[in-house]
Design an enzyme around this catalytic site. Structure first.
Site, PDB file in Angstrom:
ATOM      1  N   TYR A 263     -55.963  33.491   4.806  1.00 30.59           N
ATOM      2  CA  TYR A 263     -56.127  32.189   5.435  1.00 30.59           C
ATOM      3  C   TYR A 263     -55.046  31.221   4.977  1.00 30.59           C
ATOM      4  CZ  TYR A 263     -59.106  31.465   1.253  1.00 30.59           C
ATOM      5  OH  TYR A 263     -59.612  31.428  -0.020  1.00 30.59           O
TER       6      TYR A 263
ATOM      7  N   ASP B 221     -71.589  31.864  -6.634  1.00 25.87           N
ATOM      8  CA  ASP B 221     -72.124  31.603  -5.294  1.00 25.87           C
ATOM      9  C   ASP B 221     -73.647  31.647  -5.260  1.00 25.87           C
ATOM     10  OD1 ASP B 221     -69.573  31.247  -4.369  1.00 25.87           O
ATOM     11  OD2 ASP B 221     -69.500  33.089  -3.180  1.00 25.87           O
TER      12      ASP B 221
ATOM     13  N   LYS C 177     -58.328  25.294   7.811  1.00 25.99           N
ATOM     14  CA  LYS C 177     -57.899  26.674   7.535  1.00 25.99           C
ATOM     15  C   LYS C 177     -57.695  27.438   8.835  1.00 25.99           C
ATOM     16  CE  LYS C 177     -60.779  26.820   3.397  1.00 25.99           C
ATOM     17  NZ  LYS C 177     -61.976  27.419   2.793  1.00 25.99           N
TER      18      LYS C 177
ATOM     19  N   HIS D  54     -68.150  28.067   1.191  1.00 22.44           N
ATOM     20  CA  HIS D  54     -67.270  27.236   0.372  1.00 22.44           C
ATOM     21  C   HIS D  54     -66.599  26.131   1.175  1.00 22.44           C
ATOM     22  CE1 HIS D  54     -66.711  31.246  -1.942  1.00 22.44           C
ATOM     23  NE2 HIS D  54     -67.739  30.590  -2.433  1.00 22.44           N
TER      24      HIS D  54
END
Length: 180
Positions: free
Chosen positions: A132, A170, A72, A62
């Protein structure tokens, strides 16, 4: 804290110094000033996310596009994952390359992922609590991704795909070539 750059420019592994005694242990997960020294720019995290996954869950690959792109700082609070980062910056010398690293509640390792990277992970323990920090807010209209088993990326996830639990979303992500 030991901060080491991966082969992907701007992507860093953070390994804490762990202090143990009869009470347990203590370590710093993140120190802004120290990370910024390695990055060469200021970072301002604005959102923290958490996912909980069972064994075999594969999330990714992603990323957020355009103005919604996110850097991140990733860590595992419980369990273990195989974490994968793919460089999708067209101007980068490592464009299309990836790095893999095991993150766990035993090695306490974190990863800083700069903007312009696709990210995913495979849960390899019975339960994973994955957190995250992001330097930009999530924007559903700017989300994108790359198919986890794209043959051009040739990511060895270490397990057969029949063991994976992958979301329908996904499974229909574009290939790396389709993004370029």
């Amino acid at each position: 804290m030991i901060i080491t750059e991966t082969k992907l420019r701007g992507c860093f592994i953070l390994q804490p110094k762990i202090f143990k005694d009869s009470r347990g242990s203590f370590f710093e997960i993140f120190k802004k000033k120290e990370l910024e020294q390695h990055l060469g720019f200021k970072i301002d995290f604005v959102q923290e996310n958490k996912s909980i996954s069972k064994k075999g869950v594969l999330r990714g690959l992603h990323f957020q596009t355009g103005e919604a792109a996110q850097a991140k700082l990733i860590s595992v609070q419980k369990g273990e994952v195989l974490d994968v980062i793919v460089d999708i910056r067209p101007e980068s010398l490592t464009y299309g390359h990836h790095v893999k690293i095991n993150l766990s509640d035993q090695n306490f390792t974190s990863i800083f992922i700069p903007k312009g990277m696709a990210h995913g992970f495979l849960s390899i323990s019975n339960e994973v609590v994955f957190t995250y920090l992001c330097d930009n807010y999530y924007n559903q209209n700017m989300e994108s991704g790359i198919l986890y088993n794209d043959s051009d990326l040739a990511i060895d996830w270490g397990y057969t795909s029949s063991e994976f639990i992958v979301s329908e979303k996904d499974l229909i992500l574009p290939t790396f070539k389709e993004l370029t």
